[in-house]
Design a protein around this motif. Structure first.
Motif, short mmCIF file in Angstrom:
data_model
loop_
_atom_site.label_atom_id
_atom_site.label_comp_id
_atom_site.label_asym_id
_atom_site.label_seq_id
_atom_site.Cartn_x
_atom_site.Cartn_y
_atom_site.Cartn_z
N PRO A 72 2.58 6.85 1.58
CA PRO A 72 1.59 6.17 0.70
C PRO A 72 0.64 5.38 -0.45
O PRO A 72 0.70 7.16 -0.59
CB PRO A 72 0.84 5.85 2.48
CG PRO A 72 1.40 6.16 3.59
CD PRO A 72 2.83 7.91 2.50
N ARG A 73 -0.21 5.26 -0.75
CA ARG A 73 -0.68 5.26 -1.90
C ARG A 73 -2.59 5.81 -1.70
O ARG A 73 -2.83 5.78 -0.07
CB ARG A 73 -0.84 4.35 -2.66
CG ARG A 73 -2.14 3.03 -2.30
CD ARG A 73 -1.64 1.79 -3.14
NE ARG A 73 -3.24 1.60 -4.11
CZ ARG A 73 -3.12 0.57 -4.81
NH1 ARG A 73 -3.16 -0.84 -4.30
NH2 ARG A 73 -3.83 1.15 -5.52
N ASP A 123 0.33 -1.15 -0.10
CA ASP A 123 -0.34 0.06 -0.07
C ASP A 123 0.33 1.28 -0.30
O ASP A 123 0.12 2.25 0.55
CB ASP A 123 -0.94 -0.06 1.45
CG ASP A 123 -2.59 -0.26 1.04
OD1 ASP A 123 -2.50 -0.53 -0.29
OD2 ASP A 123 -2.91 -1.12 1.69
N THR A 124 1.83 1.47 -0.03
CA THR A 124 2.27 2.04 0.06
C THR A 124 2.91 2.92 -2.59
O THR A 124 2.57 1.75 -3.29
CB THR A 124 4.45 2.47 -0.34
OG1 THR A 124 4.81 1.31 -1.01
CG2 THR A 124 4.07 1.55 1.37
#
Ligand code: HEM
Ligand SMILES: [Cu+2]
Ligand SMILES: [Cu+2]
Lengths: 550, 315
Positions: A460-461, A392-393
């Protein structure tokens, strides 16, 4: 293949001119026309998804900060709008563009031609699949206009079950689109089994079709799971049935299992057709027989099977048990091997070839480089210890864009340039085609490579805003998108130009060996005057000095 | 070396936990492997493209080799062995990342849109996480609303935080310092603002501040749990001194191995206790009637946390 040149002399009326008027297109059951309609549609959705991507990246140009004077700077959109933009970008690119792109556009057009058939097995189902796709698309656009959804394309619960907005409509759109994909898959499986010309044994099936075949199997088997999952979600939202929402006694993590049980195989729905294209491009434009036909064909099937067993690698940090994580990590590495084998086979195919550096080959070489980066960086994500940090990055964002864009989308444009003369009977401007391919390659790397670095540094995304230390990476990344945009503007210009006054081409301008090149360009309505008899493999190119491959 | 890792490298942020170095060593290994294969593959593509470039229109290929068993076997099995090695290495580091050492200092983390809350054993509640240096710290986390994810890049630590269940992470920070906390599970409009900090303090300073600064008047969870034990009616069926009532005694319960009526077993941990309170019929302790009522909807999350904290104190 005996028939290569025989049809060149007299151009007959092609499928394009066989019937006239808009209705003759809308109710056509000719696989070629349906393929062209799909092609136009997915190019439109790609443009839409691309514009959304430009907007997402534009927002990220600078962090939003409040100056000492109390002024807020840096924001183009509000967080709510931004979240809708990236969600819609993901949904459009996945469900409206990439899943139908190669199978429904090029698969439809060339599959019957490649096996020497007059059409697919169920022409009416084929047309139905197109209209189901259109209905799904309209539903998705309606949901967008009616406020849009901001759940991310993954629809994770409990957020998607509780947030306001037309989530049910969007979910139903994806549900309907699933049927389109199942119809196409079914049709192709039956067609490949039943309608191959005499002599077209499985060992002589072009590798593009092996890939389409494997894809179709996944489509037919996995898509229903997505349908069920989305239905359960809609039921929970509309009727309060507690399935995923812990407040109703449900289990939020269950949704992730369901979702990835479909969506990991779906990743291969997205990439396998691109891989199939690669086998055509590297052979034809190097006049070289494929290296490792069997390995490539069988690895497609191996991928199709193993892909059903690795969904948990998206959930290493979701709270799933350490041992489940261990098994999923292991299986993930297993599924990596067939993909690696394919890349090595394509590279080996180039050895000793006669390599023409034209647009299809430039796109193919971009694929080899970009997909390799995408695949290799996947090792970090399949490895438990490193995935904990990277999950989730932006590292993941970069990884899946290298695979899906650097892989499938690049192959899609390779295919577009490869089969364009066959589809429309005209050539495009080769100089500008090369410029566009190179510009895309540069722009793509400028956009996505910095995302690996900022991701592993901790960005993070799905972030609307970010801490200032990431600004320089975001600036580089956003500038890259303008180069990508420019390359597509150039492409649009020369392709439209080609449709109107491109130079006419012969049946087989590339000197390819597979059957779609045996009929004229563009093909006649019934593809072949008589069903051809196949006596050679699809990649039996002659060797300098006379002898052919065995 | 120390100063380099303290500042982070080109790829990685600073290494501020005991296992960050292990993660990074594996990262570096995969990285160099990637570089090697990337250079080899790209190099071959570019080399072939130049060497075998078509120079005249009728130029044919000089080779039509279709397969080579030796090469194909090599590039199937060598990568396979490499990835298996990486898998094993990754799993071992992951085990260490996942399993907190016994006796770790425990802090309860509560996530809600859009903030982080930390509750210490003495009842103190803070919005930034204070921890002592050189001490293993275990975070027991749960969410009050959506999914969130607790990510400290400098520690190489991440775990989703889920409503209705507990997840844990642990770390040990060798040096005092400050480290950013991000939320990495998308949770709506405030997702990118859902940040916090871990502040590592020297041990004695930590103790001092914990006692003086952070107590905000709320009663500590274990104390609240003791009250609930009687006020919520658990005492009717559960003793705390080892005697058997309708249900098993809570004395020494936490950490033991339980056997169930259906023959399965489980270790008594936070998740098991929570499940026993909310869905008691899922696991019925062997030798006891299935007569424990469900408290689903009757007890709030903080109350369940408090009961669990209380049960833990009953040694
Ligand atoms: C070629 C130009 C493209 C650019 C510049 C671009 C850019 C982006 C950006 C900035 C994000 C947001 C990342 C985040 O905040 O998490 C994103 C997400 C995404 N993109 Fe793209 N993208 C492109 C093409 C594509 C294509 C062709 C696909 C096809 C599958 C795709 C699939 C996705 C998906 C699935 C997401 C995740 C959306 C979500 O988090 O829900 N993108 N992209
Ligand atoms: Cu996956
Ligand atoms: Cu969040």
């Amino acid at each position: 293949m005996a028939t290569t040149e025989t049809l060149d002399h007299a151009q007959e009326v092609s499928y394009l001119g066989a019937k006239k008027g808009i209705m003759s297109w809308l109710v056509t059951i000719d696989h070629k026309r349906i393929g062209v309609m799909y092609l136009a549609s997915v190019l439109a959705t790609f443009t839409l998804g691309g514009i959304l991507a430009l907007l997402v990246r534009a927002e990220l140009w600078a962090p939003n900060i409040t100056t000492e004077a109390g002024e807020a700077v840096g924001a183009l959109f509000s967080a709510d709008v931004y979240n809708r933009l990236f969600t819609l970008h993901g949904l459009v690119m996945v469900f409206l563009f990439i899943i139908p792109s190669v199978p429904a556009a090029f698969g439809n057009f060339v599959l019957p031609l490649m096996i020497g058939a007059k059409d697919v097995a169920f022409p009416r189902l084929n047309l139905a699949s197109y209209y189901v796709y259109v209905i799904g698309t309209v539903m998705a656009l309606y949901a967008t206009i009616a406020g849009g959804v901001d759940t991310g394309w993954t629809f994770y619960t409990p957020y998607s079950a509780s947030v306001s907005g037309p989530v049910v409509m969007m979910v139903m759109a994806a549900f309907v689109l699933g049927f389109s994909s199942i119809f196409t898959g079914l049709n192709f499986i039956v067609t490949i089994h039943k309608m191959r010309a005499p002599g077209m044994t499985w060992q002589r099936l072009p590798l593009f079709l092996w890939a389409i075949y494997a894809t179709s199997i996944i489509q037919v088997m996995a898509t229903p799971v997505l349908g069920i999952t989305l239905c359960l979600l809609a039921m929970e939202r509309a009727m309060g049935v507690g399935i995923f929402d812990p407040a109703l006694g449900g289990d939020p993590v269950l949704f992730q299992h369901f979702f990835w049980f479909y969506s990991h195989p779906a990743v291969y729905i997205m990439i396998l057709p691109g891989m199939g294209i690669m086998s055509e491009l590297v052979t034809v434009h190097a006049r070289k027989t494929i290296f490792g036909y069997r390995a490539i064909a069988l690895s497609s099937i191996a991928i199709a099977v193993i892909s059903f067993l690795v969904w948990g690698h998206h959930m290493f940090v979701s709270g799933q048990s350490v041992y489940a994580g261990m098994i999923f990590s292991f299986l993930t590495f297993l599924v990596a091997i067939p993909s690696a084998i394919k890349v090595l086979n394509w590279v080996a195919t180039l050895y000793g070839g006669s390599i023409q550096l034209n647009a299809p080959m430039l796109w193919a070489m971009s694929f080899l480089i970009l997909f390799t980066i995408g695949g290799l960086t996947g090792i970090f994500l399949g490895t438990l210890a490193t995935d904990v940090h990277l999950h989730d990055t932006y590292f993941v964002v970069a990884h899946f864009h290298y695979v899906m864009v650097g892989g499938t989308v690049v192959a899609f444009f390779g295919a577009l340039h490869h089969w364009w003369p066959k589809m429309f009977g005209r050539m495009y401007n080769e100089f500008w085609a090369n410029i566009s391919a190179v510009l895309f390659f540069i722009g793509f790397n400028v956009t996505f490579f910095p995302q690996f670095i900022m991701g592993s540094q901790g960005m993070p995304r799905r972030y609307y805003n970010y801490v200032e230390e990431f600004e320089v990476f975001h600036k580089i990344s956003t500038s890259g998108t303008w180069l990508i945009g420019l390359s597509f503007i150039i492409m649009a210009v020369y392709l439209i130009q080609s449709l109107r006054k491109g130079e006419k081409v012969s049946a087989n301008p590339w000197g390819a060996r597979s059957l779609e090149w045996a009929t004229q360009s563009p093909p006649i309505e019934h593809n072949f005057h008589e069903i051809p008899t196949v006596t050679e493999g699809p990649y039996d190119f002659p060797k300098a000095g006379g002898k052919k491959a065995h | 070396m120390a100063s380099e890792t303290a500042q982070g490298s080109f790829w990685m942020p600073p290494e501020a936990s005991t296992f960050a170095g292990d993660v990074d060593a594996l990262f570096d290994f995969i990285y160099w492997l990637n570089v090697f294969f990337f250079v080899a593959i790209t190099g071959a593509v570019v080399y072939f493209a130049i060497k075998y470039r078509r120079k005249s229109d009728d130029q044919l290929a000089t080779s039509q080799v279709g397969h080579n068993t030796l090469i194909e076997a090599a590039w199937t099995f060598i990568p396979l062995l490499i990835v298996i090695a990486i898998f094993v290495w990754g799993f071992r580091v992951f085990l260490n990342q996942s399993v907190a050492p016994d006796g770790a200092y425990e802090v309860k983390v509560t996530a809600k849109a859009y903030l982080w809350q930390y509750t210490y054993p003495n009842g103190a509640v803070t919005g930034e996480l204070f921890v002592p240096e050189d001490t293993p710290v275990k975070l027991v986390m749960s969410s009050e609303d959506l999914l969130h994810s607790f990510f400290v890049p400098d520690f190489r630590v991440k775990s989703d935080v889920v409503p209705g269940r507990y997840t844990t992470v642990w770390f040990e920070a060798p040096d005092p310092g400050e480290h950013v906390v991000f939320c990495t599970e998308y949770c709506g409009a405030g997702h990118s603002g859902m940040m916090s900090k871990v502040i590592v303090l020297p041990k004695d300073e930590f103790q001092e501040r914990l006692e003086k600064d952070f107590i905000d008047g709320d009663i500590p969870p274990a104390e609240m749990g003791a009250k609930l034990y009687t006020s919520a009616g658990c005492s009717a069926c559960h003793s705390i001194n080892g005697t058997r009532l309708v249900g098993p005694s809570w004395k020494g319960l936490f950490g033991t191995e339980r056997k169930f009526a259906d023959g399965s077993t489980a270790k008594v941990d936070e998740n098991y206790l929570r499940e026993s309170i909310l869905q008691p019929m899922n696991k019925v302790v062997e030798g006891y009637p299935p007569s424990m009522p469900s408290y689903q909807g009757q007890l709030k999350d903080v109350q369940i946390d408090a009961l669990i904290a209380y049960i833990k104190t009953l040694k």
